[in-house]
Design a protein around this motif. Sequence first.
Motif, PDB file in Angstrom:
ATOM      1  N   VAL A   1      63.783  29.312  48.158  1.00 38.46           N
ATOM      2  CA  VAL A   1      62.660  30.063  48.722  1.00 38.46           C
ATOM      3  C   VAL A   1      63.044  31.506  49.041  1.00 38.46           C
ATOM      4  N   ALA A   2      64.254  31.689  49.587  1.00 39.95           N
ATOM      5  CA  ALA A   2      64.648  33.034  50.032  1.00 39.95           C
ATOM      6  C   ALA A   2      65.295  33.819  48.895  1.00 39.95           C
ATOM      7  N   LYS A   3      64.794  35.015  48.673  1.00 38.15           N
ATOM      8  CA  LYS A   3      65.294  35.871  47.605  1.00 38.15           C
ATOM      9  C   LYS A   3      66.619  36.527  48.026  1.00 38.15           C
ATOM     10  N   VAL A   4      67.557  36.519  47.096  1.00 31.30           N
ATOM     11  CA  VAL A   4      68.861  37.143  47.357  1.00 31.30           C
ATOM     12  C   VAL A   4      68.836  38.595  46.890  1.00 31.30           C
ATOM     13  N   ASP A   5      69.369  39.523  47.721  1.00 29.16           N
ATOM     14  CA  ASP A   5      69.401  40.944  47.367  1.00 29.16           C
ATOM     15  C   ASP A   5      70.758  41.385  46.834  1.00 29.16           C
ATOM     16  N   VAL A   6      71.815  40.820  47.413  1.00 34.15           N
ATOM     17  CA  VAL A   6      73.167  41.274  47.085  1.00 34.15           C
ATOM     18  C   VAL A   6      74.063  40.059  46.853  1.00 34.15           C
ATOM     19  N   VAL A   7      74.971  40.176  45.879  1.00 32.59           N
ATOM     20  CA  VAL A   7      76.002  39.147  45.704  1.00 32.59           C
ATOM     21  C   VAL A   7      77.357  39.854  45.706  1.00 32.59           C
ATOM     22  N   PHE A   8      78.274  39.356  46.536  1.00 30.70           N
ATOM     23  CA  PHE A   8      79.615  39.950  46.633  1.00 30.70           C
ATOM     24  C   PHE A   8      80.663  38.917  46.266  1.00 30.70           C
ATOM     25  N   ILE A   9      81.466  39.259  45.279  1.00 37.08           N
ATOM     26  CA  ILE A   9      82.591  38.391  44.913  1.00 37.08           C
ATOM     27  C   ILE A   9      83.880  39.151  45.183  1.00 37.08           C
ATOM     28  N   GLY A  10      84.695  38.618  46.060  1.00 38.09           N
ATOM     29  CA  GLY A  10      85.952  39.269  46.410  1.00 38.09           C
ATOM     30  C   GLY A  10      86.477  38.752  47.730  1.00 38.09           C
ATOM     31  N   SER A  11      87.376  39.531  48.372  1.00 38.97           N
ATOM     32  CA  SER A  11      87.989  39.258  49.683  1.00 38.97           C
ATOM     33  C   SER A  11      89.255  38.410  49.582  1.00 38.97           C
ATOM     34  N   CYS A  12      89.953  38.303  50.719  1.00 38.07           N
ATOM     35  CA  CYS A  12      91.166  37.482  50.763  1.00 38.07           C
ATOM     36  C   CYS A  12      90.840  35.999  50.672  1.00 38.07           C
ATOM     37  N   THR A  13      89.579  35.648  50.852  1.00 37.98           N
ATOM     38  CA  THR A  13      89.174  34.248  50.745  1.00 37.98           C
ATOM     39  C   THR A  13      89.015  33.848  49.275  1.00 37.98           C
ATOM     40  N   ASN A  14      88.361  34.683  48.512  1.00 31.75           N
ATOM     41  CA  ASN A  14      88.035  34.346  47.120  1.00 31.75           C
ATOM     42  C   ASN A  14      88.092  35.559  46.194  1.00 31.75           C
ATOM     43  N   GLY A  15      89.150  36.345  46.295  1.00 33.20           N
ATOM     44  CA  GLY A  15      89.260  37.507  45.410  1.00 33.20           C
ATOM     45  C   GLY A  15      90.424  37.401  44.442  1.00 33.20           C
ATOM     46  N   ARG A  16      90.859  36.168  44.169  1.00 27.00           N
ATOM     47  CA  ARG A  16      92.004  35.970  43.276  1.00 27.00           C
ATOM     48  C   ARG A  16      91.537  35.715  41.842  1.00 27.00           C
ATOM     49  N   LEU A  17      92.496  35.729  40.929  1.00 27.24           N
ATOM     50  CA  LEU A  17      92.139  35.589  39.515  1.00 27.24           C
ATOM     51  C   LEU A  17      91.350  34.300  39.263  1.00 27.24           C
ATOM     52  N   ALA A  18      91.792  33.206  39.872  1.00 21.96           N
ATOM     53  CA  ALA A  18      91.099  31.932  39.654  1.00 21.96           C
ATOM     54  C   ALA A  18      89.643  32.023  40.110  1.00 21.96           C
ATOM     55  N   ASP A  19      89.415  32.795  41.182  1.00 23.23           N
ATOM     56  CA  ASP A  19      88.052  32.945  41.699  1.00 23.23           C
ATOM     57  C   ASP A  19      87.195  33.759  40.728  1.00 23.23           C
ATOM     58  N   LEU A  20      87.789  34.828  40.196  1.00 26.46           N
ATOM     59  CA  LEU A  20      87.039  35.667  39.257  1.00 26.46           C
ATOM     60  C   LEU A  20      86.732  34.880  37.981  1.00 26.46           C
ATOM     61  N   ARG A  21      87.701  34.053  37.571  1.00 28.86           N
ATOM     62  CA  ARG A  21      87.461  33.217  36.382  1.00 28.86           C
ATOM     63  C   ARG A  21      86.297  32.256  36.622  1.00 28.86           C
ATOM     64  N   ALA A  22      86.286  31.650  37.802  1.00 25.87           N
ATOM     65  CA  ALA A  22      85.228  30.674  38.104  1.00 25.87           C
ATOM     66  C   ALA A  22      83.860  31.352  38.099  1.00 25.87           C
TER      67      ALA A  22
END
Lengths: 199, 468
Positions: free
Chosen positions: B337-358
């Motif tokens: 229902v809720a429209k998304v305005d921004v998507v951020f991929i990165g950070s120390c939580t999920n900014g590693r190569l495996a995360d970018l691959r996923a």
Amino acid sequence: MSSNQEPINTFSSRLVVLPEANIDTDQIIPARFLTTTTKAGLGKVAFNDWRYNNDGSLKADCILNIIDPEEHRILVGGNNFGCGSSREHAPWALTDYGFKAVISTEIADIFRSNSLKNGLLPIVVPQDIHDKLTKNPQQRVTIDLEACELRFEDGTVFVFQIDAFSRQCLLEGVDAMGWILNRVSSIEAYEQRTGKAAA
Amino acid sequence: MSSTAKSLFEKVWERHIVEDESADKPAVLYIDLHLVHEVTSPQAFSELDARGLKVRRPDRTFATLDHSIPTLAPDANGERPYFTPQAKIQVETLEQNTKNHGVKLFGWDSDNRGVVHVIGPDMGLTQPGFTVVCGDSHTSTHGAFGCIAFGIGTSEVGHVLATQCLTQRKPKTMRITVNGTLQKGVTGKDVALAIIQRLGFGGGTGYALEYAGSVIESLDMEGRMTVCNLSIEAGARCGMIAPDQTTVEWLRGRAYAPKGEAFEAAAADWLTLKSDEGAVFDKEITIDGSAIEPMATWGTTPDQGGAIRAGVPLPSNENDVKALKYMGLTGGDSRDVAKVDVVFIGSCTNGRLADLRAAAEVMRGRHVAEGVRMLVVPGSEKVRLEAVAEGLDKVFEEAGAEWRLPGCSMCIAMNGDFVAPGQLAVSTSNRNFEGRQGPGSRTVLASPATAAASAIAGHVADPRQYIA
Ligand code: SF4
């Protein structure tokens, strides 16, 4: 021993009550104010986004803009106060604003540790004492660190827990850096014993 | 069961006691690795300078630039687009401080610059059994290697710079066992969000966590780092996982890891770092990992989340009501229902190569939805270069995303990358607090695959529909 903080012992004050649970350090001081390279003057941005409109004007209904900080040295927050980021700018901002103690039913670990190093006394109380505090922000309560007592005007006394070493440091204004520097012979012995001495 | 059975935490703690604690005195704990960045260090270096002190162990201290730096490229004159003059001064202050004190800085010219908790493990600076600290609460990340790793304040940064030690009280211990097998499309991030939901936002306060069980063992190091990274979001300063063969193989050959025979000897020692059978914890909880689904938060604390398929729950208390109002969401609605305005991929939580691959796996051959701004920020220069070598930058750019230089970026929103007031962001970072990603920003925390799926769908979406 030299000290970078005033000793705390006994003081009385009215309360500022911020009842929201989980007040995190991003609320206490938003990240965009962390580019400072000193500790000074952060009181004016304490709770910045709660206190100011986007145009920089004061929000008239925010309690922190209404009270006289000189009269209100004790912040009573909702559960899990000070959670989130480890920024020591949070206690720097609160003490610069004028607070000397923070009371909640739970206080986050890193915030608690940072507060103790800056003359801001973190006190954890049970729900009934918390209720008694939040019900009447205008009451004066007395904090007696020597006796570890929180005293109400009606005679109620709550004995709070505080780590003995931290208490001593606050009472005497002990310089934590000086204290740990004095451990140097133990540190050298440890490095030798474990093969960690500098090559 | 012998009463001398020890937990992983106790084993590592005991190896670092310089002076033991007593009723009236905390322990003095030795720190093996101290990571430093521009935001929480200037006042600590000032303290040393004011007292005429030197950094005791420059060889155990490493600095980088990550929090307040721009993620856009320099202009034609080589000028970096700092958000404020003060941000530039802060960076220059760290450059000067590290120079004065002989501390290694992975700065602008380094192929190893990046978010502290990405570069430490990447270079093999982080090693099993270490104590690791940094003036940043997500230092818990390094616990994935069996380290006692935790965030400290700036006063303590000063203490470690000057003495390589900290005064500490031993925390209580809690073991979280995640049994079963993960479903397809479920990642370390989803496991972490499920754990936090179970523990509650402050549920780990006062504890050092140990993660165990078949699900944790099945995670790769990147997934383990994500889980440990988020320990602080349950209130725990530190979370750790026993080193195993996965850990050893991951570290082999890294720049600062031991070499040759020394590596084999170290590895043999690392593998002894696990909780003994019969080790006693102050608290134990068990979670059925097979039941975990792709997760997303809906509120303003990381524990306010749930399976995407379950939709936005009805509020069960005042906090929920307040959070839903801030987020502009309605309890009982489905997530589309809720429209998304921004998507951020990165950070120390999920900014590693495996995360970018996923994320790239979901994005490949697809495009972000109309009106969605997507930012992909690699966690380090090394991650960026490896991603480029695999062509991941192209996948993101062709899908309509912005590909940036490494840094903390929108995770903390102090460098000019932020979410506008009232906008809804799906973020792979770690905090969905009010205003964390900019004043008035609304944040949904999720995995890289979920963030990518949400960019395509234009609303929070279960990634499984896009994964072959
Ligand atoms: S990415 Fe975010 S959480 Fe991680 S170190 Fe940077 S600001 Fe802190």
